[in-house]
Design an enzyme around this catalytic site. Structure first.
Site, PDB file in Angstrom:
ATOM      1  N   GLU A 130       0.825  -1.210   0.000  1.00  0.00           N
ATOM      2  CA  GLU A 130       0.000   0.000   0.000  1.00  0.00           C
ATOM      3  C   GLU A 130       0.858   1.258   0.000  1.00  0.00           C
ATOM      4  O   GLU A 130       1.815   1.385   0.759  1.00  0.00           O
ATOM      5  CB  GLU A 130      -0.907   0.057   1.233  1.00  0.00           C
ATOM      6  N   ASP A 145       9.455   5.312  15.425  1.00  0.00           N
ATOM      7  CA  ASP A 145       9.421   6.755  15.203  1.00  0.00           C
ATOM      8  C   ASP A 145       9.853   7.447  16.490  1.00  0.00           C
ATOM      9  O   ASP A 145       9.290   7.201  17.565  1.00  0.00           O
ATOM     10  CB  ASP A 145       7.993   7.173  14.820  1.00  0.00           C
ATOM     11  N   ASP A 171      10.652  11.362  17.977  1.00  0.00           N
ATOM     12  CA  ASP A 171      10.404  12.761  17.637  1.00  0.00           C
ATOM     13  C   ASP A 171      10.910  13.661  18.755  1.00  0.00           C
ATOM     14  O   ASP A 171      10.655  13.407  19.935  1.00  0.00           O
ATOM     15  CB  ASP A 171       8.900  12.969  17.432  1.00  0.00           C
TER      16      ASP A 171
END
Length: 562
Positions: free
Chosen positions: A170, A239, A241
């Site tokens: 996808e 992830d 941040d």
């Protein structure tokens, strides 16, 4: 990470490999499947925190919304995408949803008021230039295809659909409308590099996300029932941040603002995760990418990682997850003692970096001034008040003590206090006074130095990004729409040299291409076919990072495929 968390996670991940630095072994799908019922999902932490006098909402590996992450990572339930306005969901057409606009060409990486040149680093024309001349379509399709034949194929050739995972992968696009609105298009899929390039060139997405490999091509999603259209595999991703470090960033940055001082926190977190993924889980195919603004993404492409269930992914992220609270009002301390081997190894890795880059004035200055070290000493447990008093007296009376010496002072005074004395290290027994610490007080004081180092340096993971197979994450090599910077691969061996300001923007790259065309050294007589085969990114500053990905990440990964 509580003692119960450690036991649960270690039971879930199993053991299979030779001895690493400590007695935990690489993860196996078989063992995790047998034990996954034991995996416990962590609840969000308390919002009551106090790190070195700063206040924050949550100081832990925490869940973030799409807005919080600048759309770096996105998760939408595949059955609930067609619930907002302007949705188009006919059969064989990707799901398209209108979303709140994130595009703003007048934003900069590091400040609210940059020069005119900085403010124009992202525009439709610059993006069109990047997609047509520099975007590494072949690198991406060779990677996501997981087809070993890519190693021997000529640069001008394309992989066939046979044996490739690409057709079932996808892709999601965020598209900019002339009205200023954005359209978020999910379940796009492409059989070949040519198809991918054609779609991107036509649609000009301002953002590209990558999702899972499904049981069927995502573009045909509506032709199958939900039970037959499911995620089959997906890289294990992480992830990190810098906004999650706002409570401990003393460099003047917060939220989207980033500088090379606070960026060092990212390099520290990357080192901890990379060692853990390799030594504790046995993963080999790991690549780190700059998110384009204020964070990093990690992609683990090993086959074992790609086939992990959601429960197994949750177990891995829970293994690394640590509560980073320092709250003296709580009756218990987040870190258990004795320290788990993962955390002990992490402390040994992080403490020298903490001393070098966090405590000095040229770092975050937490021991550089009286105001700062007063806040720092306030994080000691209440039972250690005599230690704070003694250190304040010592440091006020000696201006020549370095920040490094102050850190050593704290550790020595605390150790002396734990041994039963309220006097300073080296005091004679006649002058020494005995203290009486409870087991809980001792546990808190033992954990304190680890807690304070981890608060500034340990990875703060967005757990939702990692634990779901169908979670979307920004496509490597694409452009961050808020900065115009390229999401480049990062060489962990050179992470200390990484310079935020050196990451090229679209405007930088356009100038480089223009300069190259003007150079007399360009060989016009070069064979046109070979010239077309030579990717233009090789003639720009993208070459170093893209070539690193090709030679040090992609090729070794393809060679390890069965």
């Amino acid at each position: 990470m509580t003692a119960a968390d450690v036991s649960t996670t270690m039971a879930a991940i199993g053991t299979t490999a030779a001895q690493p630095l400590f007695e935990t072994k690489p993860i196996t799908i078989e063992n995790m499947n047998n034990e996954k019922d034991q995996v416990v999902e962590k609840k969000p932490k308390s919002n009551n925190n106090n790190i070195v006098g700063s206040s924050c909402e949550e100081i832990t590996s925490k869940k973030r919304t799409r807005a919080d992450t600048d759309d770096d990572s996105v998760h939408h339930d595949k059955e609930n995408m067609s619930t907002t306005n302007n949705t188009i969901t006919p059969s064989l057409v990707p799901t398209v949803t209108k979303v709140e606009s994130t595009y703003d060409k007048k934003t900069t990486t590091n400040a609210d008021n940059g020069s005119d040149e900085q403010q124009q680093t992202f525009s439709p024309d610059l993006l069109r230039m990047y997609y047509s001349r520099l975007f590494p379509y072949k690198l991406i399709t060779d990677w996501l295809s997981y087809n070993k034949s890519a190693l021997t194929m000529p640069a001008s050739s394309q992989l066939s659909e046979s044996g490739s995972l690409l057709p079932r992968r996808e892709f999601s696009f965020t598209l900019k409308l002339p009205t200023g609105d954005e359209i978020y298009s999910r379940y796009n899929s492409f059989s070949t590099e040519k198809e991918l390039k054609s779609a991107i060139s036509k649609k000009q997405p301002i953002k590209i996300d990558i999702g899972a490999v499904f049981t069927h091509p995502p573009k045909n999603k509506n032709s199958f029932s939900s039970s037959k259209f499911t995620p089959e595999q997906r890289e294990l991703v992480f992830d990190i941040d810098l906004t999650d470090y706002d409570c401990v960033r003393n460099c003047g940055c917060k939220e989207a603002r980033v500088c090379n001082k606070c960026w060092k926190m990212m390099s520290m977190a990357m080192k901890v995760m990379d060692v853990g993924l390799k030594e504790d889980f046995g993963f080999k195919d790991i690549c780190w990418f700059f998110s384009g603004r204020r964070g990093v993404h990690c992609w683990v492409s090993d086959e074992r990682a790609r086939f992990m269930s959601n429960e197994e992914r949750s177990a891995v992220v829970s293994y690394f997850e640590v509560s980073l609270e320092i709250d003296k009002t709580k009756p218990s301390w987040p870190l258990p003692t004795p320290l788990h081997p993962l955390l002990m190894r992490s402390f040994q890795l992080l403490e020298p970096l903490f001393i070098r880059d966090i405590i000095p004035e040229h770092g975050h200055g937490i021991l550089a001034t009286e105001e700062q070290w007063t806040k720092f000493l306030a994080t000691l447990p209440d039972s250690a008040a005599p230690v704070s008093t003694a250190l304040v007296k010592r440091w006020k009376n000696d201006d020549d003590i370095t920040v490094e010496d102050k850190w050593e002072d704290v550790k020595k005074y605390v150790a002396n206090f734990l041994n039963g004395s309220t006097s300073s290290p080296g005091a004679t027994s006649a002058k020494s006074k005995k203290n009486h610490l409870s087991p809980m007080d001792k546990s808190k004081l033992l954990a304190w130095k680890y807690q304070i180092v981890f608060a500034y340096t340990y990875p703060r993971l967005d757990i939702n990004v990692s634990k779901m197979q169908n979670h979307l994450l920004k496509c490597p090599f694409c452009i961050h729409p808020k900065t115009g910077k390229v999401c480049i691969p990062m060489d962990l061996n050179k992470v200390e040299e990484f310079d935020l300001e050196a990451v090229p923007t679209l405007l930088d790259l356009k100038q480089e291409l223009d300069d190259t065309m003007k150079q007399k050294e360009v060989k016009v007589e070069e064979d046109s076919e070979s010239s077309q085969m030579k990717e233009e990114w090789r003639r720009t500053t993208l070459n170093a990072s893209f070539d690193f990905f090709e030679k040090k990440v992609l090729e070794p990964m393809l060679k390890r495929l069965p």
